[in-house]
Scaffold this motif. Structure first.
Motif, short mmCIF file in Angstrom:
data_model
loop_
_atom_site.label_atom_id
_atom_site.label_comp_id
_atom_site.label_asym_id
_atom_site.label_seq_id
_atom_site.Cartn_x
_atom_site.Cartn_y
_atom_site.Cartn_z
N LEU A 26 -17.14 8.13 -9.85
CA LEU A 26 -16.42 6.98 -9.31
C LEU A 26 -16.45 6.97 -7.78
CD1 LEU A 26 -13.23 6.95 -11.61
CD2 LEU A 26 -15.21 5.42 -11.74
N LYS A 27 -16.28 8.15 -7.18
CA LYS A 27 -16.30 8.24 -5.72
C LYS A 27 -17.69 7.91 -5.17
CE LYS A 27 -12.55 11.60 -5.11
NZ LYS A 27 -12.20 12.99 -4.73
N LYS A 28 -18.72 8.40 -5.87
CA LYS A 28 -20.09 8.18 -5.43
C LYS A 28 -20.43 6.69 -5.44
CE LYS A 28 -24.88 9.50 -6.47
NZ LYS A 28 -25.76 10.29 -7.36
N HIS A 29 -19.92 5.99 -6.44
CA HIS A 29 -20.21 4.56 -6.56
C HIS A 29 -19.11 3.68 -5.99
CE1 HIS A 29 -23.01 6.37 -9.46
NE2 HIS A 29 -23.75 5.30 -9.26
N MET A 30 -18.15 4.31 -5.31
CA MET A 30 -17.06 3.60 -4.63
C MET A 30 -16.33 2.62 -5.55
SD MET A 30 -18.67 3.00 -0.82
CE MET A 30 -20.13 2.14 -1.40
N ILE A 31 -15.98 3.13 -6.73
CA ILE A 31 -15.24 2.32 -7.70
C ILE A 31 -13.76 2.63 -7.50
CG2 ILE A 31 -14.89 1.78 -10.14
CD1 ILE A 31 -17.75 2.75 -10.64
N GLY A 32 -13.09 1.82 -6.68
CA GLY A 32 -11.71 2.10 -6.31
C GLY A 32 -10.74 0.98 -6.60
N GLN A 33 -9.46 1.33 -6.60
CA GLN A 33 -8.37 0.39 -6.88
C GLN A 33 -8.11 -0.53 -5.70
OE1 GLN A 33 -6.34 0.37 -9.80
NE2 GLN A 33 -5.47 -1.51 -8.97
N TYR A 34 -7.81 -1.79 -6.02
CA TYR A 34 -7.37 -2.75 -5.01
C TYR A 34 -5.86 -2.93 -5.14
CZ TYR A 34 -12.29 -3.73 -4.34
OH TYR A 34 -13.63 -3.59 -4.08
N VAL A 35 -5.14 -2.78 -4.04
CA VAL A 35 -3.68 -2.82 -4.06
C VAL A 35 -3.21 -4.25 -3.83
CG1 VAL A 35 -1.57 -2.00 -2.94
CG2 VAL A 35 -3.51 -0.45 -3.26
N LYS A 36 -2.23 -4.70 -4.63
CA LYS A 36 -1.68 -6.04 -4.49
C LYS A 36 -0.95 -6.18 -3.16
CE LYS A 36 -0.94 -6.88 -9.43
NZ LYS A 36 0.07 -7.20 -10.47
N ASP A 37 -1.01 -7.38 -2.58
CA ASP A 37 -0.33 -7.65 -1.32
C ASP A 37 1.18 -7.53 -1.46
OD1 ASP A 37 -2.76 -8.14 -0.11
OD2 ASP A 37 -2.71 -10.29 -0.52
N LEU A 101 -12.55 -5.15 -10.47
CA LEU A 101 -13.46 -4.45 -9.57
C LEU A 101 -14.59 -5.35 -9.10
CD1 LEU A 101 -13.64 -1.04 -11.48
CD2 LEU A 101 -12.56 -1.43 -9.25
N LYS A 102 -15.09 -6.15 -10.02
CA LYS A 102 -16.18 -7.06 -9.67
C LYS A 102 -15.72 -8.12 -8.68
CE LYS A 102 -19.71 -10.01 -11.81
NZ LYS A 102 -20.21 -10.60 -13.09
N GLY A 103 -14.49 -8.60 -8.85
CA GLY A 103 -13.94 -9.61 -7.96
C GLY A 103 -13.29 -9.03 -6.72
N LYS A 104 -13.26 -7.68 -6.64
CA LYS A 104 -12.66 -6.98 -5.51
C LYS A 104 -11.23 -7.45 -5.24
CE LYS A 104 -17.06 -5.97 -3.27
NZ LYS A 104 -17.87 -6.06 -2.02
N GLY A 105 -10.44 -7.46 -6.32
CA GLY A 105 -9.04 -7.90 -6.22
C GLY A 105 -8.25 -7.43 -7.42
N ASN A 106 -7.12 -8.09 -7.66
CA ASN A 106 -6.27 -7.70 -8.78
C ASN A 106 -6.18 -8.77 -9.86
OD1 ASN A 106 -4.60 -5.01 -8.63
ND2 ASN A 106 -4.86 -5.71 -6.52
N ASP A 107 -7.10 -9.72 -9.82
CA ASP A 107 -7.14 -10.77 -10.84
C ASP A 107 -8.15 -10.40 -11.91
OD1 ASP A 107 -5.27 -12.36 -9.50
OD2 ASP A 107 -6.83 -13.20 -8.19
N GLY A 108 -7.64 -9.86 -13.02
CA GLY A 108 -8.50 -9.49 -14.13
C GLY A 108 -8.49 -10.58 -15.19
N LEU A 109 -8.30 -10.17 -16.43
CA LEU A 109 -8.16 -11.13 -17.51
C LEU A 109 -6.92 -11.99 -17.28
CD1 LEU A 109 -8.81 -8.74 -20.54
CD2 LEU A 109 -10.36 -10.55 -19.76
N THR A 110 -6.95 -13.22 -17.73
CA THR A 110 -5.75 -14.05 -17.63
C THR A 110 -4.69 -13.47 -18.56
OG1 THR A 110 -6.44 -15.51 -19.46
CG2 THR A 110 -7.18 -16.10 -17.23
#
Length: 326
Positions: A26-37, A101-110
């Motif tokens: 995960l670290k190698k591919h920079m797959i990280g959490q996005y924190v809500k505002d 992760l793909k959207g680089k945010g916290n909006d996943g499934l509705t």
């Protein structure tokens, strides 16, 4: 009881082993959490922490459970239904994480899309129960029986879906979902064993062990988050073993912390929509305590202690009811 210990140890050891290479990946591919505002300010430092750790937790659970079930000669249809339900919830959770992760945010499934998936998956153990158990429509605790009949499938789906969402809401602080979940699943394992549902007991023990192993990587300051991949799946599994193990009522105590977290959100939203006022500084309630200047470690320790007390209480109540003392 020996098989429960084996399942616990296998789940823990496998999770510890799988954790290192997966976190490195995960670290190698920079797959990280996005924190809500809207999250508390202290959460800003969590930005970029590897997520989807639920994958190696679930892998440890499945392998640990299958090995133990095979040793106990309990690789039954019911065991596969439990594990298949876990797997389907894992896919749903991973889909949610992947979109974020793909959207680089916290909006996943509705919310609607997530709920429909949870309900559809919950139908699997529910239908299996209705087709194979003579007491499928009953909710029982000791010698007290409530006959729900054909309303039971609705109740069962509600329990499983509710548990999935409740555990998901609890996963908001380092180590919180893992530490509280250990005690809940330990109680499920013992109640399942005593009530004659060894498959549910063994899988629950494997979950408790895997969560104990995951805690090494998830305790403050977390090296990895389980993400919805883990929380939706583990919560759904908690509801599933309670339904198939026929201790649905006791789940209120076993999952007491998760119920409390969910109620705090319901109360907050209802109050704000009806009166324009907030009951808590922030919901779920663990964020309220954060904003009351409790340290993250203190919140996790207190909530874990509450989970331990409630889970032990559920076990004691089960024994008292089944011995006819109550």
């Amino acid at each position: 009881m020996i098989m429960l210990a084996v399942a616990f140890l296998l789940g823990m050891i496998l999770c510890l082993l799988f954790g290192v290479p997966y976190i490195d990946f995960l670290k190698k591919h920079m797959i990280g959490q996005y924190v809500k505002d809207c999250a508390p300010e202290a959460h800003a430092k969590k930005q970029g922490t590897p997520t989807t750790g639920g994958i190696f937790i679930i892998l440890a659970i499945i392998l640990g459970a299958i090995i133990t079930l095979a040793m106990a000669q309990r690789l039954s249809t019911e065991a596969f239904i439990i594990l298949l339900t876990l797997l389907f919830y894992t896919f749903a959770g991973f889909q949610d994480d992947y979109i974020k992760l793909k959207g680089k945010g916290n909006d996943g499934l509705t919310p609607r899309g997530k709920l429909l998936r949870q309900i559809a998956i919950a139908m699997l153990p529910t239908l299996y129960l209705m087709m194979t158990k003579t007491n499928a429509g009953d909710v029982q605790i000791g010698h007290y029986v409530l006959h729900l009949g054909w309303f039971y499938p609705v109740f069962s789906v509600f329990v499983i879906t509710g548990a999935s969402n409740a555990y998901n809401l609890t996963d908001g602080l380092d180590g919180l979902a893992a530490s509280t979940g250990i005690f809940s699943f330990a109680a499920c394992a013992l109640i399942g064993l005593f009530s004659g549902y060894p498959e549910a007991a063994i899988v629950s023990a494997a979950v408790a062990g895997a969560l104990a192993g995951f805690l090494k990587y998830n305790k403050p300051k977390a090296q990895v988050f389980m993400g919805d991949t883990g929380s939706l799946a583990i919560g759904g599994l908690l509801g599933t073993v309670a339904v198939l193990g026929k201790f649905e009522v006791l789940l209120i105590l076993i999952a007491g912390v998760f119920v409390m977290e969910t109620l705090s959100v319901i109360i907050q939203v209802t109050s704000f929509k009806t009166t324009g006022k907030r009951v808590f500084k922030m919901a779920p309630i663990h964020h309220h305590f954060e904003l009351c200047d409790w340290s993250e470690k203190k919140i996790v320790c207190v909530f874990a202690l509450v989970s331990a007390i409630l889970s032990a209480s559920a076990l004691i109540l089960y024994i008292l009811f089944n011995r006819g003392i109550i």
